[in-house]
Design an enzyme around this catalytic site. Sequence first.
Site, PDB file in Angstrom:
ATOM      1  N   ASP A  87      -6.147   4.860   4.064  1.00 49.96           N
ATOM      2  CA  ASP A  87      -6.376   5.074   2.427  1.00 49.96           C
ATOM      3  C   ASP A  87      -5.645   6.298   1.919  1.00 49.96           C
ATOM      4  OD1 ASP A  87      -7.807   7.262   3.625  1.00 49.96           O
ATOM      5  OD2 ASP A  87      -9.422   6.781   2.438  1.00 49.96           O
ATOM      6  N   CYS A  90      -5.212   9.510   5.833  1.00 50.08           N
ATOM      7  CA  CYS A  90      -5.369   9.524   7.375  1.00 50.08           C
ATOM      8  C   CYS A  90      -5.227  10.826   8.042  1.00 50.08           C
ATOM      9  CB  CYS A  90      -4.645   8.465   7.849  1.00 50.08           C
ATOM     10  SG  CYS A  90      -2.777   8.516   7.403  1.00 50.08           S
ATOM     11  N   HIS A 196       0.925   6.516   9.729  1.00 45.90           N
ATOM     12  CA  HIS A 196      -0.536   6.535   9.787  1.00 45.90           C
ATOM     13  C   HIS A 196      -0.687   7.483  11.181  1.00 45.90           C
ATOM     14  CE1 HIS A 196      -4.677   5.068   9.599  1.00 45.90           C
ATOM     15  NE2 HIS A 196      -4.687   4.987  10.894  1.00 45.90           N
TER      16      HIS A 196
END
Length: 219
Positions: A87, A90, A196
């Site tokens: 979101d 991370c 990520h």
Amino acid sequence: MGDSSSSTSWSSKKDTEDDRMIAFMLSEEYSKLDGAVGRRLSNLAPVPHVPRINCYIPNLNDATLDHQRLLQRLNVYGLCELKVSGDGNCQFRALSDQLYRSPEYHKQVRREVVKQLKECRSMYESYVPMKYKRYYKKMGKFGEWGDHITLQAAADRFAAKICLLTSFRDTCFIEIIPQYQAPKGVLWLSFWSEVHYNSLYDIQAAPVQHKPKRKHWLF
């Protein structure tokens, strides 16, 4: 007005002290788990870390290949990820999980990192290609992606060595070392294709995974 301000200041100071005490207690409790991950990766030569902002977002094909490469490395070294929500928070969620054994303290982690950026401007400003105040204010916002500068600031703030198992073709393992103090602990993260971060564990000591929200995930 003075009493209210004093009360708020005391409460904020107490929250910070509580956060650091929890982090210390948990770091003691889980040091054996961190050591297990370290033993798995002990034969890897780390690449020096260079603080920088995010400047490259891969296309879907490159991201897919990078993801497969990261999964292969996790399998080879007997490691697993505790997956956190994609979101925009991370990096801070993954750091929170390593510090507190829960990704839910990501706001506190972000706040401490931004404090470090503000209070120690001379340590990071040369890496930021924009107005520095604009940069750290942007980093204080919910959902703003962390970068390699915030990783260095986190290492400095928490006196921790941060180790990244990456998906990069030529760079498997990166270490971020505190600049002016000896590390008191090690935080282990996986890093996929500049997009990520997850929290990293020895597969035999992994905590129970609570399914995160999959907002903005590619996989």
